[in-house]
Design a protein around this motif. Structure first.
Motif, PDB file in Angstrom:
ATOM      1  N   UNK A  95     -15.962  -7.565   1.172  1.00  0.00           N
ATOM      2  CA  UNK A  95     -16.615  -6.433   0.501  1.00  0.00           C
ATOM      3  C   UNK A  95     -15.986  -6.149  -0.854  1.00  0.00           C
ATOM      4  N   UNK A  96     -14.661  -6.128  -0.869  1.00  0.00           N
ATOM      5  CA  UNK A  96     -13.969  -5.858  -2.136  1.00  0.00           C
ATOM      6  C   UNK A  96     -14.244  -6.968  -3.141  1.00  0.00           C
ATOM      7  N   UNK A  97     -14.295  -8.195  -2.640  1.00  0.00           N
ATOM      8  CA  UNK A  97     -14.573  -9.314  -3.545  1.00  0.00           C
ATOM      9  C   UNK A  97     -15.997  -9.211  -4.098  1.00  0.00           C
ATOM     10  N   UNK A 149     -19.351   2.818 -13.251  1.00  0.00           N
ATOM     11  CA  UNK A 149     -19.715   2.508 -11.876  1.00  0.00           C
ATOM     12  C   UNK A 149     -18.494   2.623 -10.965  1.00  0.00           C
ATOM     13  N   UNK A 150     -17.361   2.121 -11.415  1.00  0.00           N
ATOM     14  CA  UNK A 150     -16.106   2.234 -10.649  1.00  0.00           C
ATOM     15  C   UNK A 150     -15.753   3.697 -10.387  1.00  0.00           C
ATOM     16  N   UNK A 151     -15.861   4.534 -11.430  1.00  0.00           N
ATOM     17  CA  UNK A 151     -15.480   5.941 -11.266  1.00  0.00           C
ATOM     18  C   UNK A 151     -16.386   6.638 -10.258  1.00  0.00           C
ATOM     19  N   UNK A 152     -17.672   6.373 -10.374  1.00  0.00           N
ATOM     20  CA  UNK A 152     -18.624   7.035  -9.492  1.00  0.00           C
ATOM     21  C   UNK A 152     -18.404   6.628  -8.025  1.00  0.00           C
ATOM     22  N   UNK A 154     -15.780   5.278  -6.619  1.00  0.00           N
ATOM     23  CA  UNK A 154     -14.487   5.725  -6.106  1.00  0.00           C
ATOM     24  C   UNK A 154     -14.525   7.207  -5.763  1.00  0.00           C
ATOM     25  N   UNK A 155     -15.198   7.977  -6.614  1.00  0.00           N
ATOM     26  CA  UNK A 155     -15.305   9.409  -6.348  1.00  0.00           C
ATOM     27  C   UNK A 155     -16.009   9.663  -5.008  1.00  0.00           C
ATOM     28  N   UNK A 156     -17.145   8.982  -4.800  1.00  0.00           N
ATOM     29  CA  UNK A 156     -17.914   9.199  -3.568  1.00  0.00           C
ATOM     30  C   UNK A 156     -17.096   8.771  -2.343  1.00  0.00           C
ATOM     31  N   UNK A 157     -16.468   7.609  -2.425  1.00  0.00           N
ATOM     32  CA  UNK A 157     -15.723   7.108  -1.264  1.00  0.00           C
ATOM     33  C   UNK A 157     -14.540   8.034  -0.950  1.00  0.00           C
ATOM     34  N   UNK A 158     -13.927   8.584  -1.977  1.00  0.00           N
ATOM     35  CA  UNK A 158     -12.764   9.447  -1.711  1.00  0.00           C
ATOM     36  C   UNK A 158     -13.174  10.750  -1.026  1.00  0.00           C
ATOM     37  N   UNK A 344      -8.359   0.673  -3.946  1.00  0.00           N
ATOM     38  CA  UNK A 344      -9.420  -0.319  -3.781  1.00  0.00           C
ATOM     39  C   UNK A 344     -10.307  -0.347  -5.020  1.00  0.00           C
ATOM     40  N   UNK A 345     -10.566   0.847  -5.565  1.00  0.00           N
ATOM     41  CA  UNK A 345     -11.390   0.940  -6.772  1.00  0.00           C
ATOM     42  C   UNK A 345     -10.742   0.194  -7.927  1.00  0.00           C
ATOM     43  N   UNK A 346      -9.457   0.449  -8.135  1.00  0.00           N
ATOM     44  CA  UNK A 346      -8.770  -0.196  -9.249  1.00  0.00           C
ATOM     45  C   UNK A 346      -8.779  -1.721  -9.054  1.00  0.00           C
ATOM     46  N   UNK A 347      -8.693  -2.140  -7.820  1.00  0.00           N
ATOM     47  CA  UNK A 347      -8.729  -3.582  -7.541  1.00  0.00           C
ATOM     48  C   UNK A 347     -10.029  -4.212  -8.066  1.00  0.00           C
ATOM     49  N   UNK A 348     -11.172  -3.661  -7.634  1.00  0.00           N
ATOM     50  CA  UNK A 348     -12.402  -4.325  -8.081  1.00  0.00           C
ATOM     51  C   UNK A 348     -12.702  -4.045  -9.548  1.00  0.00           C
ATOM     52  N   UNK A 349     -12.234  -2.914 -10.044  1.00  0.00           N
ATOM     53  CA  UNK A 349     -12.421  -2.627 -11.477  1.00  0.00           C
ATOM     54  C   UNK A 349     -11.662  -3.651 -12.315  1.00  0.00           C
ATOM     55  N   UNK A 350     -10.398  -3.877 -11.927  1.00  0.00           N
ATOM     56  CA  UNK A 350      -9.548  -4.788 -12.676  1.00  0.00           C
ATOM     57  C   UNK A 350     -10.113  -6.217 -12.685  1.00  0.00           C
TER      58      UNK A 350
END
Ligand code: PHE
Length: 445
Positions: A95-97, A149-152, A154-158, A344-350
């Protein structure tokens, strides 16, 4: 331990939200186009029914019985070799990939929402130039929207299962369906609608080959979000006594319905105003905007709403792609939800940044191996290798490893006479099909 549980409707919406994604609206129409329309659609429907649906129930069952993150669920349910079976749970990594490129594509969609407000390309050639310029030369636009997209996400998941994921799906799924329904109704009034129907439903058996079969199985899997722990993780938050089979039916039904409605609508527009189907991956980013242009101002409105619907489909899938690993770190390492979501967010963002760079002229040379860019590699490794392995493991796990009395206790009353065929499919048909798909997508056979 989790306290928050999905409501019944919340679960179906969230699981359907996961299933209905870019795969339905962006990918299904173009592969249907490539593999001969009706014949492909038929194979696809049969695979969804016999393979997709049975793994969907199996994946739900693992989550429902395990009640934990994917790794722990495999561990507690294995009747022996727990330490080994635990690795089955690491399918959640897929999923993260997937998010590495999924978030970038959502970024493109955001960009298209904004630009379609005021401008549409007047020809397919121009549309192609716009798309390829963005892809190959415009790093910063892609970076900006990917970050958004990453910010949104990550916000929802948190915000968690209830306050974040359930809520998001509660608004976005009905909105998505409304938009598609509206555009579909309009499409039915156009002359080309009957052409689209013929294209989607009239099978041309000369196009049925083994490759079409493999692509259909692979897609049935991807589109139902199977093999990477999304459905499993959601099912861990199901209330006791929930009917898995009924939920699975609704998820598969909505997923298929939306793919077909979207396909019919897109093909109608493409026949009526554009260049017809079978346009490859550029279908929605290249052919479609040019077709919308021909519709005048209505085209702008449709384009904006269409890309909004596409973004909604992508976002509701994204949260389900991230949540399994987020849950893993919460359950196994005691991380706070905030810390886990952000990591996890930073991982896929990076890594997403490298996915963007791998298409940019000047940088892509360094990020291309064996003729595939990093972006394509991630797509390929997840879809061709990780998801089928995840599916294979689940079929074997539920078919042979979980105490069969447990499986029977939960699933038999819900499936009735279909219980035996289901188990048969899981034990014998699905593992073989998964294996063949994997070998074929890897180019071995
Ligand atoms: N099912 C989603 C789609 O069709 C993709 C997805 C795959 C989402 C796996 C979650 C898990 O686009």
């Amino acid at each position: 331990m989790k306290i928050a549980r999905f409501s019944r409707l919340g679960f179906i919406l969230a699981a359907a939200g996961s299933a209905v994604g870019l795969g339905n609206i962006w990918k299904f129409p173009y592969i249907a186009g490539e593999y001969g329309g009706g014949a492909f659609v038929l194979i696809y429907l049969v695979t969804v029914l016999f393979i997709g649906f049975s793994i969907l129930i199996a994946e739900m069952l693992i989550g429902y019985l395990g009640r934990r993150d994917t790794v722990s669920s495999f561990e507690v349910l294995a009747s022996k070799n727990k330490k080994l079976w635990r690795f089955g749970g690491f399918q959640a990594l897929a999923g993260l990939f997937i998010m590495i490129f999924y978030s970038v594509v959502i970024g493109w969609i955001f960009n298209y929402i904004v630009t379609s407000l005021t401008y549409l390309p007047s020809s397919v050639e121009e549309a192609e130039t716009i798309f390829t310029t963005m892809l190959h030369a415009d790093f910063w636009t892609q970076f900006f929207y990917h970050t958004l997209s990453f910010l949104f996400i990550t916000y929802v998941v948190h915000k968690g299962i209830k306050g974040g994921i359930e809520k998001l799906n509660f608004y976005l799924m009905p909105a998505l369906m409304l938009i598609l329904a509206g555009m579909f109704l309009y499409a039915t009034t156009l002359g080309a609608f009957s052409k689209a129907i013929t294209f989607m439903f009239e099978p041309d058996y000369s196009k049925v080959n083994s490759e079409a079969f493999v692509v259909a199985v692979g897609h049935a899997f991807f589109t139902l979000s199977l093999g990477m722990g999304a459905i499993m993780t959601y099912s861990a938050s199901l209330e006791k006594g929930a009917n898995l089979v009924k939920s699975a039916f609704w998820v598969a039904f909505l997923d298929t319905l939306i793919a077909i409605v979207a396909g019919l609508m897109l093909f109608t527009f493409l026949y009526q105003y554009g260049s017809g189907p079978a346009q490859g991956p550029g279908l929605v980013f290249i052919s479609l905007p040019a077709a919308f242009y021909e519709m005048g101002i209505l085209g702008n409105i449709f384009a904006v709403f269409f890309f909004i619907a596409l973004a909604f489909a992508g976002l509701t899938s994204s949260v389900s792609l991230v949540e399994p690993m987020v849950q893993y770190f919460i359950d196994r390492f005691g991380w706070s939800r905030m810390r886990s979501s952000l990591s996890m967010g930073v991982f896929f963002w990076f890594f997403g940044i490298f996915a963007i760079l791998s298409n940019i002229d000047g940088a892509k040379e360094m990020l291309t191996w064996g003729g595939k860019s990093f972006f394509d590699w991630v797509d390929y490794v997840t879809a061709a290798i990780m998801l089928p392995i995840g599916g294979l493991i689940m079929a074997v796990f539920v078919g042979y490893i979980i105490p069969q009395s447990e499986v029977e206790r939960v699933v038999k009353p819900q499936l009735g006479w279909a219980y035996k065929p289901w188990l048969f499919s899981l034990r014998y048909i699905t593992p073989v099909a998964m294996f063949v798909v994997m070998l074929s997508l890897m180019g071995v056979i």
